[in-house]
Design an enzyme around this catalytic site. Structure first.
Site, PDB file in Angstrom:
ATOM      1  NE  ARG A  58     -27.512 -18.683 -16.236  1.00  0.00           N
ATOM      2  CZ  ARG A  58     -28.243 -17.563 -16.258  1.00  0.00           C
ATOM      3  NH1 ARG A  58     -29.444 -17.565 -15.752  1.00  0.00           N
ATOM      4  NH2 ARG A  58     -27.765 -16.468 -16.799  1.00  0.00           N
ATOM      5  CD  GLU A  95     -27.496  -6.304 -20.863  1.00  0.00           C
ATOM      6  OE1 GLU A  95     -28.048  -7.385 -20.678  1.00  0.00           O
ATOM      7  OE2 GLU A  95     -26.284  -6.132 -20.649  1.00  0.00           O
TER       8      GLU A  95
END
Length: 171
Positions: A58, A95
């Protein structure tokens, strides 16, 4: 223009408890997309970058037209194995595990090369931090960051090497 109104929210994507900010609805709106690129250009022109770096994928969507608008070159930062020439690479922690980013070694020309890092969103800051470290590793000057969206509660900006940060929408 209220570009936040053009960003769709998808609950429980990609996993339960996440409220995903979907930019595809912003991208399909010609006026919204034009406004977004113009607003980023206006807020970032004072950085006078030589190159915009956009992260896969993106970051390419916003980085390339922003580079065009600012008269800068565009440098893609990709996932491993996608670039054909010699690369600098960096592993970084997500994460949910580890990831890696790469940039062509010959893409950056230190020491006078001015770099602006661009992506659609900053959340935890891991991808932008890794990209900034690639810029620093090359010896170029990081002049700033630009994001369309910032998820403030995730404190991603605290992880970033020192440079000004531009965002258009904050949640």
């Amino acid at each position: 223009m209220d570009i936040q109104a053009l960003i769709r929210e998808i609950p429980d994507f990609p996993k339960p408890g996440i409220l995903f900010k979907d930019i595809t609805t912003l991208l399909r709106d010609a006026g919204g997309l034009r406004y977004t690129i113009d607003a980023l250009a206006e807020k970032c022109e004072h950085f006078a970058p030589d190159f915009i770096i956009g992260m896969e994928s993106r970051g390419f969507i916003f980085g390339a037209p922003l580079a065009y608008k600012l008269g800068a070159g565009f440098i893609p930062v990709r996932k491993p194995g996608k670039l054909p020439a010699a690369v600098h690479s960096i592993q970084y922690e997500l994460e949910y595990g580890m990831d890696c980013l790469e940039v062509h070694q010959d893409a950056l020309h230190p020491p006078d090369c001015r770099i602006l890092i661009v992506d659609d969103l900053i959340a935890t800051g891991g991808t932008a931090e890794a990209t900034a470290k690639l810029v620093q590793k090359s010896g170029c000057q990081l002049v700033g960051y630009a994001f369309v969206i910032e998820l403030k509660d995730l404190n991603g900006r605290k992880r970033l090497p020192e440079a000004p940060i531009v965002t258009l929408v904050q949640y």
